[in-house]
Scaffold this active site. Structure first.
Site, PDB file in Angstrom:
ATOM      1  N   LYS A  65      -9.576  -1.832   9.453  1.00  0.00           N
ATOM      2  CA  LYS A  65      -8.636  -0.967  10.168  1.00  0.00           C
ATOM      3  C   LYS A  65      -8.620   0.447   9.585  1.00  0.00           C
ATOM      4  CE  LYS A  65      -4.250  -1.423   7.776  1.00  0.00           C
ATOM      5  NZ  LYS A  65      -2.968  -0.802   7.897  1.00  0.00           N
TER       6      LYS A  65
ATOM      7  N   LYS B 135      -4.451  -5.561  -0.423  1.00  0.00           N
ATOM      8  CA  LYS B 135      -4.113  -4.434  -1.303  1.00  0.00           C
ATOM      9  C   LYS B 135      -4.289  -4.784  -2.767  1.00  0.00           C
ATOM     10  CE  LYS B 135      -1.232  -1.878   1.888  1.00  0.00           C
ATOM     11  NZ  LYS B 135       0.027  -1.240   2.187  1.00  0.00           N
TER      12      LYS B 135
ATOM     13  N   LYS C 250      -4.482   4.631   5.730  1.00  0.00           N
ATOM     14  CA  LYS C 250      -4.076   5.816   4.962  1.00  0.00           C
ATOM     15  C   LYS C 250      -4.849   5.912   3.653  1.00  0.00           C
ATOM     16  CE  LYS C 250       0.806   6.073   6.356  1.00  0.00           C
ATOM     17  NZ  LYS C 250       1.655   4.900   6.275  1.00  0.00           N
TER      18      LYS C 250
HETATM   19  N1  AQP Z   1      -5.346   1.053  12.040  1.00  0.00           N
HETATM   20  C1  AQP Z   1      -4.204   0.840  12.661  1.00  0.00           C
HETATM   21  N2  AQP Z   1      -4.179   0.557  13.980  1.00  0.00           N
HETATM   22  C2  AQP Z   1      -3.000   0.352  14.637  1.00  0.00           C
HETATM   23  N3  AQP Z   1      -1.787   0.414  14.033  1.00  0.00           N
HETATM   24  C3  AQP Z   1      -1.756   0.695  12.730  1.00  0.00           C
HETATM   25  N4  AQP Z   1      -0.737   0.851  11.850  1.00  0.00           N
HETATM   26  C4  AQP Z   1      -1.248   1.144  10.625  1.00  0.00           C
HETATM   27  N5  AQP Z   1      -2.592   1.188  10.679  1.00  0.00           N
HETATM   28  C5  AQP Z   1      -2.952   0.919  11.967  1.00  0.00           C
HETATM   29  C6  AQP Z   1       0.676   0.728  12.205  1.00  0.00           C
HETATM   30  O1  AQP Z   1       1.343   1.900  11.750  1.00  0.00           O
HETATM   31  C7  AQP Z   1       2.683   1.561  11.386  1.00  0.00           C
HETATM   32  C8  AQP Z   1       3.001   2.136  10.026  1.00  0.00           C
HETATM   33  O2  AQP Z   1       2.315   1.363   9.043  1.00  0.00           O
HETATM   34  P1  AQP Z   1       2.214   1.678   7.518  1.00  0.00           P
HETATM   35  O3  AQP Z   1       3.271   2.626   7.124  1.00  0.00           O
HETATM   36  O4  AQP Z   1       2.083   0.404   6.754  1.00  0.00           O
HETATM   37  O5  AQP Z   1       0.843   2.430   7.508  1.00  0.00           O
HETATM   38  P2  AQP Z   1      -0.598   2.101   7.026  1.00  0.00           P
HETATM   39  O6  AQP Z   1      -1.468   3.145   7.630  1.00  0.00           O
HETATM   40  O7  AQP Z   1      -0.939   0.662   7.227  1.00  0.00           O
HETATM   41  O8  AQP Z   1      -0.528   2.492   5.525  1.00  0.00           O
HETATM   42  P3  AQP Z   1      -0.373   1.764   4.177  1.00  0.00           P
HETATM   43  O9  AQP Z   1       0.170   0.387   4.383  1.00  0.00           O
HETATM   44  O10 AQP Z   1       0.312   2.698   3.263  1.00  0.00           O
HETATM   45  O11 AQP Z   1      -1.788   1.701   3.617  1.00  0.00           O
HETATM   46  P4  AQP Z   1      -3.086   1.074   4.166  1.00  0.00           P
HETATM   47  O12 AQP Z   1      -3.380   1.739   5.452  1.00  0.00           O
HETATM   48  O13 AQP Z   1      -4.032   1.456   3.120  1.00  0.00           O
HETATM   49  O14 AQP Z   1      -2.894  -0.407   4.296  1.00  0.00           O
HETATM   50  C9  AQP Z   1       2.778   0.028  11.428  1.00  0.00           C
HETATM   51  O15 AQP Z   1       3.434  -0.376  12.605  1.00  0.00           O
HETATM   52  C10 AQP Z   1       1.344  -0.405  11.441  1.00  0.00           C
HETATM   53  O16 AQP Z   1       1.186  -1.628  12.130  1.00  0.00           O
END
Ligand code: AQP
Length: 327
Positions: free
Chosen positions: A194, A111, A197
């Site tokens: 992966k 990030k 969001k």
């Molecule tokens: N791609 C994925 N595959 C399987 N599980 C996933 N999780 C997130 N992405 C995947 C799981 O969802 C739960 C909530 O995680 P989060 O709130 O951290 O969601 P996120 O989508 O990872 O969003 P972020 O952290 O705001 O942003 P990004 O996506 O940009 O890193 C967790 O149990 C996670 O494992």
């Protein structure tokens, strides 16, 4: 009964990775566990955000969790910032984890290295300590998460063990629960990263997405040129991702499912159909809940009161053991 805790950030639109990697398991586990689920709004402050959007995302995410099948009568469902013990215990966690351990967190590296990231908050660096507090505050036995959160549950275990060995038995040391299929749903356009969001676009399927768009996204999913349907994450990441999604959505096994296909087209079409059938009842229920936000707020308040009763006891235990006077 054994206890399960997990959280999700209101940091963007809920996607298929969240659903298959975490939420399907959350729903399953509420039947035979004492389940506590949380919208972790404090974690969403680690990156730049719009306050109005955060407010809207928080209530919508709570409604989506209910629409997915979390039952606030059976599970405790609440918003993290409504329970003040979370940031209070986080300070004790920060003083029990090292700079070196936090520096090794891959989520921080990812990030903070994203294109256009100019401001890296201290919270982005220390949030695994807050996450450890979230989990340890509830004497949690199991944490259902996607594979990307494995490292954060590991560091939570290390913090709990270190705290217990320094100050006496205080915390339950939790274990992660990672689903067999769908643990790491990859971006449909970039199957090497992966689904996320923060990477909205043709590779991300949102839970509230229009079904025509879902079909189109699967039709255009990146595969490869050798035309063989086989589950092999290294050699065939795009095809394997489709098989994992199909398995996650239907409860099947990705290796066995591959035997049903000789071409990519039918695999893409069946995966789209399975996902649409998974999303349909969620979208319908969400539309009903969206019409009555006051009821969701009431349910979240009930959840926060129940959560606080547990968290206050655990925090008091930790404060006593670490040597703080009870006020
Ligand atoms: N791609 C994925 N595959 C399987 N599980 C996933 N999780 C997130 N992405 C995947 C799981 O969802 C739960 C909530 O995680 P989060 O709130 O951290 O969601 P996120 O989508 O990872 O969003 P972020 O952290 O705001 O942003 P990004 O996506 O940009 O890193 C967790 O149990 C996670 O494992």
């Amino acid at each position: 009964m054994q206890r399960v805790f997990s959280g999700i950030q209101p940091s963007g639109d809920l996607h298929l990775g969240n659903l298959l990697g975490a939420l399907v398991k959350w729903v399953d586990m509420q039947d035979d566990h004492d389940a506590i689920y949380c919208v972790v709004d404090l974690h969403a402050l680690t990156l730049r955000h719009d306050p109005e959007e955060l407010r809207r995302n928080t209530i919508e995410l709570a409604q989506l969790l209910i629409a997915v099948g979390i039952d606030p009568e059976r599970a405790i469902l609440f918003v993290q910032s409504h329970v003040p013990q979370h940031p209070q215990l986080a300070w004790l966690m920060e003083c029990t984890v090292s700079y070196g351990e936090l520096s090794r967190m891959t989520a921080f590296k990812d990030k903070s290295n994203r294109d256009g990231t100019k401001f890296i908050s201290a919270g982005l660096f220390t949030y695994p300590a807050l996450q450890a507090a979230d989990i340890l505050l509830y004497d949690t036995d199991f944490v259902p998460v996607g594979d990307d959160q494995r490292q954060h549950v590991e560091i939570t275990r290390d913090i709990a063990e270190r705290f217990n060995s320094r100050y006496g038995d205080t915390f339950v040391v939790p274990e992660h629960v990672i689903p067999p299929a769908g643990a790491r749903v990859m971006d449909l356009q970039h199957p090497d990263r992966k689904m996320s969001k923060s990477e909205e676009g043709a590779g991300t399927v949102n839970v509230l997405e229009d079904f025509k768009a879902v079909e189109k996204k699967f039709k255009r999913a990146v595969t490869d040129s050798d035309m063989e349907v086989r589950y092999d994450i290294e050699a065939k990441p795009g095809v394997s991702n489709l098989l994992s999604i199909l398995a996650g959505a239907t409860g099947g096994d990705p290796v066995a499912l591959a035997d049903n296909y000789e071409q990519y087209g039918p695999l893409k079409a069946d995966t789209a159909t399975a996902v649409i059938e998974l999303l349909r009842p969620i979208q319908e229920r969400f539309a009903e809940l969206q019409a009555d936000p006051a009821e969701t707020e009431r349910l979240l308040k009930v959840g926060a009161d129940k959560a606080e009763a547990i968290a206050a006891e655990v925090l008091a235990r930790a404060k006593t053991n670490v040597g703080l006077l009870q006020g």
